[in-house]
Design a protein around this motif. Structure first.
Motif, PDB file in Angstrom:
ATOM      1  N   ASN A  52       0.824  -1.217   0.000  1.00  0.00           N
ATOM      2  CA  ASN A  52       0.000   0.000   0.000  1.00  0.00           C
ATOM      3  C   ASN A  52       0.857   1.266   0.000  1.00  0.00           C
ATOM      4  OD1 ASN A  52       0.931  -0.096   2.629  1.00  0.00           O
ATOM      5  ND2 ASN A  52      -0.871   0.965   3.414  1.00  0.00           N
ATOM      6  N   LYS A  53       2.180   1.085  -0.086  1.00  0.00           N
ATOM      7  CA  LYS A  53       3.055   2.259  -0.117  1.00  0.00           C
ATOM      8  C   LYS A  53       4.376   1.901  -0.764  1.00  0.00           C
ATOM      9  CE  LYS A  53       2.004   5.264   2.918  1.00  0.00           C
ATOM     10  NZ  LYS A  53       1.742   5.980   4.148  1.00  0.00           N
ATOM     11  N   ILE A  54       4.902   2.841  -1.541  1.00  0.00           N
ATOM     12  CA  ILE A  54       6.225   2.639  -2.142  1.00  0.00           C
ATOM     13  C   ILE A  54       7.177   3.649  -1.516  1.00  0.00           C
ATOM     14  CG2 ILE A  54       7.536   2.944  -4.287  1.00  0.00           C
ATOM     15  CD1 ILE A  54       5.266   1.462  -5.690  1.00  0.00           C
ATOM     16  N   LEU A  55       8.349   3.151  -1.149  1.00  0.00           N
ATOM     17  CA  LEU A  55       9.361   4.010  -0.531  1.00  0.00           C
ATOM     18  C   LEU A  55      10.604   4.013  -1.404  1.00  0.00           C
ATOM     19  CD1 LEU A  55      10.377   5.629   2.008  1.00  0.00           C
ATOM     20  CD2 LEU A  55      11.225   3.429   2.885  1.00  0.00           C
ATOM     21  N   ASN A 119       2.313  -1.659   4.324  1.00  0.00           N
ATOM     22  CA  ASN A 119       3.048  -2.757   3.674  1.00  0.00           C
ATOM     23  C   ASN A 119       3.865  -2.128   2.557  1.00  0.00           C
ATOM     24  OD1 ASN A 119       2.017  -5.361   4.918  1.00  0.00           O
ATOM     25  ND2 ASN A 119       0.128  -4.253   4.473  1.00  0.00           N
ATOM     26  N   VAL A 120       5.151  -2.068   2.765  1.00  0.00           N
ATOM     27  CA  VAL A 120       5.995  -1.194   1.953  1.00  0.00           C
ATOM     28  C   VAL A 120       6.818  -1.976   0.930  1.00  0.00           C
ATOM     29  CG1 VAL A 120       7.877   0.496   2.070  1.00  0.00           C
ATOM     30  CG2 VAL A 120       6.153   0.421   3.892  1.00  0.00           C
ATOM     31  N   LEU A 121       6.842  -1.425  -0.281  1.00  0.00           N
ATOM     32  CA  LEU A 121       7.771  -1.912  -1.315  1.00  0.00           C
ATOM     33  C   LEU A 121       8.805  -0.809  -1.538  1.00  0.00           C
ATOM     34  CD1 LEU A 121       8.685  -3.806  -3.641  1.00  0.00           C
ATOM     35  CD2 LEU A 121       7.061  -2.598  -5.121  1.00  0.00           C
ATOM     36  N   ILE A 122      10.078  -1.152  -1.388  1.00  0.00           N
ATOM     37  CA  ILE A 122      11.153  -0.194  -1.652  1.00  0.00           C
ATOM     38  C   ILE A 122      11.547  -0.308  -3.118  1.00  0.00           C
ATOM     39  CG2 ILE A 122      13.575   0.361  -1.175  1.00  0.00           C
ATOM     40  CD1 ILE A 122      13.150  -0.644   1.700  1.00  0.00           C
ATOM     41  N   ILE A 123      11.706   0.826  -3.759  1.00  0.00           N
ATOM     42  CA  ILE A 123      12.132   0.853  -5.166  1.00  0.00           C
ATOM     43  C   ILE A 123      13.392   1.705  -5.278  1.00  0.00           C
ATOM     44  CG2 ILE A 123      11.551   1.770  -7.474  1.00  0.00           C
ATOM     45  CD1 ILE A 123       9.934  -0.721  -6.917  1.00  0.00           C
ATOM     46  N   ASP A 124      14.385   1.214  -6.010  1.00  0.00           N
ATOM     47  CA  ASP A 124      15.564   2.058  -6.270  1.00  0.00           C
ATOM     48  C   ASP A 124      16.170   1.695  -7.622  1.00  0.00           C
ATOM     49  OD1 ASP A 124      17.283   4.154  -5.774  1.00  0.00           O
ATOM     50  OD2 ASP A 124      18.335   3.205  -4.118  1.00  0.00           O
ATOM     51  N   ASP A 125      16.988   2.604  -8.123  1.00  0.00           N
ATOM     52  CA  ASP A 125      17.584   2.369  -9.442  1.00  0.00           C
ATOM     53  C   ASP A 125      18.712   1.344  -9.379  1.00  0.00           C
ATOM     54  OD1 ASP A 125      19.219   4.151  -8.023  1.00  0.00           O
ATOM     55  OD2 ASP A 125      19.691   5.408  -9.753  1.00  0.00           O
ATOM     56  N   PHE A 126      19.588   1.457  -8.366  1.00  0.00           N
ATOM     57  CA  PHE A 126      20.762   0.588  -8.271  1.00  0.00           C
ATOM     58  C   PHE A 126      20.849  -0.080  -6.905  1.00  0.00           C
ATOM     59  CE2 PHE A 126      22.499   2.826 -11.919  1.00  0.00           C
ATOM     60  CZ  PHE A 126      23.335   1.880 -12.495  1.00  0.00           C
ATOM     61  N   LEU A 127      21.433  -1.261  -6.911  1.00  0.00           N
ATOM     62  CA  LEU A 127      21.874  -1.886  -5.657  1.00  0.00           C
ATOM     63  C   LEU A 127      23.350  -2.209  -5.853  1.00  0.00           C
ATOM     64  CD1 LEU A 127      21.561  -3.284  -2.906  1.00  0.00           C
ATOM     65  CD2 LEU A 127      20.546  -5.246  -4.079  1.00  0.00           C
ATOM     66  N   ALA A 128      24.191  -1.593  -5.022  1.00  0.00           N
ATOM     67  CA  ALA A 128      25.632  -1.802  -5.144  1.00  0.00           C
ATOM     68  C   ALA A 128      26.150  -2.408  -3.838  1.00  0.00           C
ATOM     69  CB  ALA A 128      26.312  -0.483  -5.487  1.00  0.00           C
ATOM     70  N   ALA A 145       6.304  -0.605  10.178  1.00  0.00           N
ATOM     71  CA  ALA A 145       5.624  -1.074   8.969  1.00  0.00           C
ATOM     72  C   ALA A 145       6.196  -2.422   8.547  1.00  0.00           C
ATOM     73  CB  ALA A 145       5.803  -0.055   7.839  1.00  0.00           C
ATOM     74  N   THR A 146       5.477  -3.109   7.640  1.00  0.00           N
ATOM     75  CA  THR A 146       5.966  -4.378   7.109  1.00  0.00           C
ATOM     76  C   THR A 146       6.720  -4.105   5.816  1.00  0.00           C
ATOM     77  OG1 THR A 146       4.052  -5.504   8.024  1.00  0.00           O
ATOM     78  CG2 THR A 146       5.239  -6.660   6.271  1.00  0.00           C
ATOM     79  N   LEU A 147       7.914  -4.665   5.716  1.00  0.00           N
ATOM     80  CA  LEU A 147       8.682  -4.525   4.486  1.00  0.00           C
ATOM     81  C   LEU A 147       8.386  -5.731   3.597  1.00  0.00           C
ATOM     82  CD1 LEU A 147      10.758  -3.121   2.742  1.00  0.00           C
ATOM     83  CD2 LEU A 147      12.573  -4.233   4.057  1.00  0.00           C
ATOM     84  N   CYS A 148       7.668  -5.481   2.495  1.00  0.00           N
ATOM     85  CA  CYS A 148       7.305  -6.591   1.591  1.00  0.00           C
ATOM     86  C   CYS A 148       8.491  -7.004   0.739  1.00  0.00           C
ATOM     87  CB  CYS A 148       6.157  -6.168   0.684  1.00  0.00           C
ATOM     88  SG  CYS A 148       4.662  -5.789   1.612  1.00  0.00           S
TER      89      CYS A 148
END
Ligand code: 5GP
Length: 195
Positions: A52-55, A119-128, A145-148
């Motif tokens: 229900n939320k994007i971080l 219920n959070v979905l994290i979005i990012d361009d890179f993972l290093a 919060a719950t990290l999905c």
């Protein structure tokens, strides 16, 4: 995600120091048709989660997160990198070490935008090295919060972040995992490339 890998092969520029420049389509000039496909793919991958939320984190995650959010029909919250006079009330904050800028900075989210019901979905361009993702996960954790999970466009599989975050129990879905890249030849090898 074949479309993204093709685009990295075509337009990605490999810089010394293990930096992949994708500023012609991902994090400076932005190809919104590509973002649309990225959004569709994350929606497919996380279809089983009650998100229900994007971080995300400013700045380069924001554009991608907004298009992804259209597929989930949920709001986007971005972690701010500096104390803004416009942030009212209390904040969750943590420190993040920047891979690209080589320094540490504080990131924060207003408490009113993350709560135990989320219920959070994290979005990012890179993972290093995983510092950005670790910081964002910490903010989610602090809020109750719950990290999905985390949806990453490009993971650099030869750096430690992916392994570390997965070992910590966070579900990470990366659309392209770079196994190696050669600044001399410009060759990028992806994790599931056929040998
Ligand atoms: P980490 O915290 O995982 O080390 O790095 C993640 C952040 O650093 C991303 O949000 C991204 O902005 C930046 N970053 C890391 N590696 C690269 C890279 O190879 N190219 C670009 N353009 N940004 C990167």
């Amino acid at each position: 995600m074949e479309l993204l890998k093709e685009r990295i092969r075509k337009d990605g520029i490999i810089k010394p120091g293990n930096v992949l420049k994708v500023d012609s389509f991902l994090n400076h000039q932005m190809d919104i048709d590509l973002f649309e496909e990225i959004g569709k793919e994350f929606k497919r991958l996380f279809a089983d989660c009650p998100i229900n939320k994007i971080l995300t984190i400013e700045a380069s995650g924001i554009g991608i997160a907004c298009i992804v959010a259209r597929h989930f029909h949920v709001p986007v919250v971005f972690a701010k990198k500096s104390q803004s006079k416009n942030i009212e009330g209390e904040v969750y904050s943590t420190q993040v070490q920047s891979f690209t800028h080589g320094r540490t900075y504080d990131v924060m989210v207003a408490k009113k935008f993350l709560s135990p019901e989320d219920n959070v979905l994290i979005i990012d361009d890179f993972l290093a090295n995983g510092c950005a993702l670790l910081g964002l996960s910490q903010l989610v954790f602090d809020s109750g919060a719950t990290l999905c999970g985390a949806g990453i466009c490009i993971e650099k599989g030869f750096q430690v972040g992916g392994e570390m975050i997965r070992a910590a129990g966070v579900r990470v879905e990366s659309l392209a995992i770079v196994e190696s890249m050669d600044p001399e030849t410009g060759t990028v090898v992806f994790r599931d490339d056929e040998k």
